[in-house]
Design a protein around this motif. Structure first.
Motif, PDB file in Angstrom:
ATOM      1  N   ALA A   1     -17.345 -10.806   5.963  1.00 43.28           N
ATOM      2  CA  ALA A   1     -18.066 -12.075   5.966  1.00 43.28           C
ATOM      3  C   ALA A   1     -17.928 -12.770   4.622  1.00 43.28           C
ATOM      4  O   ALA A   1     -17.730 -13.993   4.541  1.00 43.28           O
ATOM      5  CB  ALA A   1     -19.537 -11.844   6.304  1.00 43.28           C
ATOM      6  N   ALA A   2     -18.023 -11.990   3.545  1.00 47.22           N
ATOM      7  CA  ALA A   2     -17.915 -12.567   2.200  1.00 47.22           C
ATOM      8  C   ALA A   2     -16.557 -13.216   1.981  1.00 47.22           C
ATOM      9  O   ALA A   2     -16.461 -14.337   1.463  1.00 47.22           O
ATOM     10  CB  ALA A   2     -18.163 -11.470   1.162  1.00 47.22           C
ATOM     11  N   GLN A   3     -15.493 -12.529   2.376  1.00 46.42           N
ATOM     12  CA  GLN A   3     -14.159 -13.075   2.139  1.00 46.42           C
ATOM     13  C   GLN A   3     -13.839 -14.228   3.081  1.00 46.42           C
ATOM     14  O   GLN A   3     -13.082 -15.141   2.727  1.00 46.42           O
ATOM     15  CB  GLN A   3     -13.122 -11.964   2.264  1.00 46.42           C
ATOM     16  CG  GLN A   3     -13.273 -10.907   1.179  1.00 46.42           C
ATOM     17  CD  GLN A   3     -12.029 -10.086   1.005  1.00 46.42           C
ATOM     18  OE1 GLN A   3     -10.988 -10.564   0.575  1.00 46.42           O
ATOM     19  NE2 GLN A   3     -12.125  -8.796   1.325  1.00 46.42           N
ATOM     20  N   ALA A   4     -14.423 -14.205   4.273  1.00 45.81           N
ATOM     21  CA  ALA A   4     -14.257 -15.351   5.167  1.00 45.81           C
ATOM     22  C   ALA A   4     -14.920 -16.588   4.564  1.00 45.81           C
ATOM     23  O   ALA A   4     -14.365 -17.695   4.599  1.00 45.81           O
ATOM     24  CB  ALA A   4     -14.863 -15.035   6.534  1.00 45.81           C
TER      25      ALA A   4
ATOM     26  N   SER B   1     -10.637 -10.611   4.689  1.00 43.32           N
ATOM     27  CA  SER B   1     -11.696 -10.654   5.685  1.00 43.32           C
ATOM     28  C   SER B   1     -11.286  -9.897   6.946  1.00 43.32           C
ATOM     29  O   SER B   1     -12.050  -9.082   7.481  1.00 43.32           O
ATOM     30  CB  SER B   1     -12.033 -12.104   6.040  1.00 43.32           C
ATOM     31  OG  SER B   1     -13.023 -12.173   7.029  1.00 43.32           O
ATOM     32  N   LEU B   2     -10.074 -10.141   7.422  1.00 40.45           N
ATOM     33  CA  LEU B   2      -9.602  -9.471   8.637  1.00 40.45           C
ATOM     34  C   LEU B   2      -9.435  -7.967   8.427  1.00 40.45           C
ATOM     35  O   LEU B   2      -9.654  -7.178   9.353  1.00 40.45           O
ATOM     36  CB  LEU B   2      -8.284 -10.094   9.093  1.00 40.45           C
ATOM     37  CG  LEU B   2      -8.371 -11.537   9.609  1.00 40.45           C
ATOM     38  CD1 LEU B   2      -6.982 -12.089   9.871  1.00 40.45           C
ATOM     39  CD2 LEU B   2      -9.219 -11.601  10.874  1.00 40.45           C
ATOM     40  N   VAL B   3      -9.038  -7.563   7.204  1.00 36.93           N
ATOM     41  CA  VAL B   3      -8.913  -6.130   6.897  1.00 36.93           C
ATOM     42  C   VAL B   3     -10.238  -5.427   7.144  1.00 36.93           C
ATOM     43  O   VAL B   3     -10.299  -4.364   7.777  1.00 36.93           O
ATOM     44  CB  VAL B   3      -8.449  -5.938   5.435  1.00 36.93           C
ATOM     45  CG1 VAL B   3      -8.772  -4.526   4.947  1.00 36.93           C
ATOM     46  CG2 VAL B   3      -6.955  -6.182   5.311  1.00 36.93           C
TER      47      VAL B   3
ATOM     48  N   PHE C   1     -22.816 -10.174  -2.928  1.00 33.82           N
ATOM     49  CA  PHE C   1     -22.108  -9.427  -3.966  1.00 33.82           C
ATOM     50  C   PHE C   1     -20.598  -9.476  -3.764  1.00 33.82           C
ATOM     51  O   PHE C   1     -19.840  -9.775  -4.680  1.00 33.82           O
ATOM     52  CB  PHE C   1     -22.570  -7.965  -3.986  1.00 33.82           C
ATOM     53  CG  PHE C   1     -21.773  -7.134  -4.948  1.00 33.82           C
ATOM     54  CD1 PHE C   1     -22.079  -7.152  -6.290  1.00 33.82           C
ATOM     55  CD2 PHE C   1     -20.679  -6.387  -4.515  1.00 33.82           C
ATOM     56  CE1 PHE C   1     -21.309  -6.417  -7.204  1.00 33.82           C
ATOM     57  CE2 PHE C   1     -19.909  -5.660  -5.408  1.00 33.82           C
ATOM     58  CZ  PHE C   1     -20.231  -5.673  -6.755  1.00 33.82           C
ATOM     59  N   TRP C   2     -20.144  -9.170  -2.526  1.00 31.33           N
ATOM     60  CA  TRP C   2     -18.700  -9.098  -2.293  1.00 31.33           C
ATOM     61  C   TRP C   2     -18.042 -10.466  -2.375  1.00 31.33           C
ATOM     62  O   TRP C   2     -16.856 -10.575  -2.690  1.00 31.33           O
ATOM     63  CB  TRP C   2     -18.405  -8.432  -0.951  1.00 31.33           C
ATOM     64  CG  TRP C   2     -18.755  -6.982  -0.926  1.00 31.33           C
ATOM     65  CD1 TRP C   2     -19.693  -6.371  -0.152  1.00 31.33           C
ATOM     66  CD2 TRP C   2     -18.176  -5.949  -1.736  1.00 31.33           C
ATOM     67  NE1 TRP C   2     -19.737  -5.026  -0.426  1.00 31.33           N
ATOM     68  CE2 TRP C   2     -18.823  -4.742  -1.390  1.00 31.33           C
ATOM     69  CE3 TRP C   2     -17.193  -5.931  -2.718  1.00 31.33           C
ATOM     70  CZ2 TRP C   2     -18.504  -3.528  -1.998  1.00 31.33           C
ATOM     71  CZ3 TRP C   2     -16.875  -4.729  -3.318  1.00 31.33           C
ATOM     72  CH2 TRP C   2     -17.519  -3.550  -2.960  1.00 31.33           C
ATOM     73  N   SER C   3     -18.800 -11.520  -2.111  1.00 34.09           N
ATOM     74  CA  SER C   3     -18.238 -12.859  -2.266  1.00 34.09           C
ATOM     75  C   SER C   3     -17.772 -13.083  -3.700  1.00 34.09           C
ATOM     76  O   SER C   3     -16.747 -13.722  -3.943  1.00 34.09           O
ATOM     77  CB  SER C   3     -19.292 -13.914  -1.886  1.00 34.09           C
ATOM     78  OG  SER C   3     -18.781 -15.211  -2.061  1.00 34.09           O
ATOM     79  N   ILE C   4     -18.531 -12.538  -4.649  1.00 38.95           N
ATOM     80  CA  ILE C   4     -18.143 -12.652  -6.057  1.00 38.95           C
ATOM     81  C   ILE C   4     -17.090 -11.616  -6.424  1.00 38.95           C
ATOM     82  O   ILE C   4     -16.058 -11.939  -7.013  1.00 38.95           O
ATOM     83  CB  ILE C   4     -19.388 -12.508  -6.955  1.00 38.95           C
ATOM     84  CG1 ILE C   4     -20.310 -13.725  -6.778  1.00 38.95           C
ATOM     85  CG2 ILE C   4     -18.990 -12.339  -8.417  1.00 38.95           C
ATOM     86  CD1 ILE C   4     -21.616 -13.643  -7.536  1.00 38.95           C
TER      87      ILE C   4
ATOM     88  N   GLY D   1     -16.899 -14.127  10.936  1.00 30.52           N
ATOM     89  CA  GLY D   1     -17.473 -13.288   9.897  1.00 30.52           C
ATOM     90  C   GLY D   1     -18.986 -13.310   9.899  1.00 30.52           C
ATOM     91  O   GLY D   1     -19.635 -12.352   9.463  1.00 30.52           O
ATOM     92  N   ILE D   2     -19.578 -14.384  10.376  1.00 32.11           N
ATOM     93  CA  ILE D   2     -21.034 -14.507  10.462  1.00 32.11           C
ATOM     94  C   ILE D   2     -21.547 -14.065  11.829  1.00 32.11           C
ATOM     95  O   ILE D   2     -22.547 -13.352  11.941  1.00 32.11           O
ATOM     96  CB  ILE D   2     -21.466 -15.962  10.176  1.00 32.11           C
ATOM     97  CG1 ILE D   2     -21.081 -16.343   8.730  1.00 32.11           C
ATOM     98  CG2 ILE D   2     -22.960 -16.140  10.396  1.00 32.11           C
ATOM     99  CD1 ILE D   2     -21.238 -17.804   8.431  1.00 32.11           C
ATOM    100  N   LEU D   3     -20.854 -14.475  12.895  1.00 29.26           N
ATOM    101  CA  LEU D   3     -21.336 -14.203  14.253  1.00 29.26           C
ATOM    102  C   LEU D   3     -21.201 -12.736  14.664  1.00 29.26           C
ATOM    103  O   LEU D   3     -22.078 -12.193  15.341  1.00 29.26           O
ATOM    104  CB  LEU D   3     -20.590 -15.091  15.252  1.00 29.26           C
ATOM    105  CG  LEU D   3     -20.879 -16.593  15.167  1.00 29.26           C
ATOM    106  CD1 LEU D   3     -19.979 -17.360  16.128  1.00 29.26           C
ATOM    107  CD2 LEU D   3     -22.348 -16.871  15.463  1.00 29.26           C
ATOM    108  N   ILE D   4     -20.100 -12.085  14.270  1.00 28.08           N
ATOM    109  CA  ILE D   4     -19.886 -10.699  14.687  1.00 28.08           C
ATOM    110  C   ILE D   4     -20.983  -9.769  14.155  1.00 28.08           C
ATOM    111  O   ILE D   4     -21.525  -8.954  14.916  1.00 28.08           O
ATOM    112  CB  ILE D   4     -18.482 -10.212  14.273  1.00 28.08           C
ATOM    113  CG1 ILE D   4     -17.415 -10.937  15.106  1.00 28.08           C
ATOM    114  CG2 ILE D   4     -18.353  -8.703  14.474  1.00 28.08           C
ATOM    115  CD1 ILE D   4     -15.988 -10.611  14.700  1.00 28.08           C
ATOM    116  N   PRO D   5     -21.358  -9.852  12.867  1.00 31.51           N
ATOM    117  CA  PRO D   5     -22.474  -8.995  12.416  1.00 31.51           C
ATOM    118  C   PRO D   5     -23.774  -9.268  13.171  1.00 31.51           C
ATOM    119  O   PRO D   5     -24.521  -8.328  13.473  1.00 31.51           O
ATOM    120  CB  PRO D   5     -22.612  -9.355  10.930  1.00 31.51           C
ATOM    121  CG  PRO D   5     -21.278  -9.858  10.531  1.00 31.51           C
ATOM    122  CD  PRO D   5     -20.747 -10.567  11.730  1.00 31.51           C
TER     123      PRO D   5
END
Length: 497
Positions: free
Chosen positions: A447-450, A75-77, A305-308, A267-271
């Motif tokens: 966001a997905a990885q967070a 997520s941080l990457v 998608f990226w969450s999966i 991950g949610i707030l920044i976007p």
């Protein structure tokens, strides 16, 4: 604002020289090949390095802790892309951002190659996070600068570029993964550092004759007053973070669980903040605002998608190590090798999709429907992986072919969504926020990885079917909704297909 227009940049780039595409695609293809070799090679063995016993060369961490760290790291990457995008747009341009990023990444892998426990591990992670934030979004932005907005080769070019990314990702687990798991983890990390060094050589020695003015323009340079304010805010921000960090450590608040929660919220707030700033900016035109609104549902679909897809290096890596029969057809299979499946299938199928989009021309599905197909296949990839537990129970070792099928399905989804998303981002981005919008695209992965760092705590062998079933089902439901609303979303794109 520089007087270098998009048209001048395209005119400065040799438009033939790499399979019918601009010559600069060669430079970026191989730069990203080696960068992804280094990153995916490191990622293929990192979770095993963290949770394998010390006697096996690992750090002996708890498996859930290692999984959470992997997700937060990922997520941080991608979250750091907002820093790289801002610096490229406001300070030194995308070309220099790519170069500086490569140096940080190489240093990070060198640190990881030194035996030294958790301290060096986290130092390495910090360097790679900063480096990838500079390199990854800006390399993709450079690809977009090679083509005019109306160039029919654009989506095909991104698919070819994406194939280069995945060539590096395919080779890395087979080489770095094998050396790391079979010989020594630190030798594997050292090989990843060599890969990034080779990528830097390609970029430095070929960019002058192939990229032209691409990447040299600073889209929205800081004025004198803005520079002073930016420096002041950065200094204050660093001081505040340091003070909060010291207090959190002293009070015992800084735990892995609290850190995961903070990153998930960011991950949610920044976007949301990014969309708001760009939408309200007086540098954004009415047409660009409409396109930003169309981008929001695409962003949400990308997060799903990226969450999966990103669980291939966490949950599915553990599944490969502990739930899969690793002696197959007389071959002893390393669990790291499974992470070569995703890029392998992309290498095979990317030319097919590049040809398909070009062949279909104006008859190809509109962008939102390509996204809906992408998350449909992602959901199916998780429904497939729950079947072995249903048929054989949650304790038996399963055939590796189940993992192969799961990776194959998610790759079909990836080719419908990821290169198309990169291309759409360059077309829908406001001119004053071109690199930062690409950073926003990568924030969907962050966001997905967070979110994954929270979700993966629910994964256990006894909850395996529920875990894969619920996440896969939600993805398919979102796919149907996006498909139905695709024409409305397309109308907000104002002529972009």
């Amino acid at each position: 604002m520089s007087d270098i227009t998009k048209e001048k940049i395209v005119e400065s780039v040799p438009q033939r020289g790499f399979f019918g595409h601009p010559r600069g695609l060669f430079t970026l293809f191989f730069t990203e090949f080696w960068e992804r070799f280094s990153y995916y090679g490191m990622r293929a063995i990192l979770i095993y390095y963290m949770y394998y016993e010390v006697t096996r060369g690992g750090l002996g961490m708890d498996q859930n802790t290692a999984t959470a760290i992997m997700s937060i790291y990922g997520s941080l990457v991608y979250m750091s892309g907002i820093i790289g995008g801002w610096l490229a747009d406001r300070v030194f341009g995308t070309s220099r951002a790519v170069f500086y990023g490569g140096i940080f990444i190489m240093l990070g892998h060198i640190v990881l190659a030194i035996p030294g426990g958790a301290g060096l591990l986290f130092t390495s992670m910090a360097l790679i996070v900063l480096g990838t934030g500079l390199l990854k979004p800006n390399a993709s932005t450079l690809v977009g600068e090679l083509y005019s907005e109306k160039d029919a080769r654009r989506d095909s070019g991104f698919s070819i570029y994406y194939m280069g990314v995945n060539l590096g990702g395919f080779v890395a687990p087979l080489t770095v993964g094998t050396i790391g798991t079979e010989i020594n983890f630190h030798l594997g990390f050292g090989l990843a550092a060599v890969g990034m060094f080779l990528g830097l050589l390609v970029f430095v020695f070929t960019r002058k004759g192939s990229l032209g003015l691409a990447g040299m323009n600073v889209a929205n340079p800081l004025t004198g007053g803005e520079k002073k304010r930016a420096i002041t805010r950065i200094v204050i921000g660093v001081i505040v973070i340091a003070i909060v960090g010291v207090i959190a450590i002293f009070m015992g608040w800084l735990t892995l669980k609290s850190f995961v929660l903070v990153v998930a919220c960011l991950g949610i707030l920044i976007p949301i903040c990014y969309f708001t700033v760009m939408y309200r900016s007086n540098k954004t035109t009415d047409v660009e605002r409409s396109r930003l609104l169309a981008y929001i549902p695409l962003f949400i679909a990308s997060v799903m998608f990226w969450s999966i897809q990103e669980q291939g290096s966490t949950i599915l890596a553990r599944f490969a190590d502990q739930r899969t029969q690793l002696h197959f057809l007389g071959i002893n299979v390393s669990p790291a090798w499974f992470q070569s499946l995703n890029p392998l299938f992309i290498i095979i199928l990317a030319p097919v999709f590049a040809w398909l989009w070009t062949k279909m021309g104006d008859r190809q599905p509109i962008i939102p429907r390509k996204f809906s197909i992408g998350i449909l296949f992602a959901g199916l990839s998780f429904l497939v992986i729950l079947l072995p537990a249903y048929f054989g129970g949650d304790n038996a070792l399963v055939s590796p072919l189940w993992l192969v099928l799961s990776y194959f399905l998610v790759v079909i989804g990836e080719l419908c969504l990821s290169p198309v998303g990169l291309s759409a981002t360059t077309k829908l981005a406001p001119a004053a926020f071109s690199a930062q919008t690409m950073s926003l695209w990568f924030l969907s992965n962050a966001a997905a990885q967070a979110i994954n760092a929270l979700l993966t705590n629910f994964y256990r062998e006894e909850t395996e079917m529920i875990y894969f079933g619920v996440i896969g089902g939600v993805s398919i439901l979102l796919s149907v909704i996006l498909y139905l609303f695709a024409p409305k979303i397309q109308s907000y794109m104002k002529g972009i297909r």
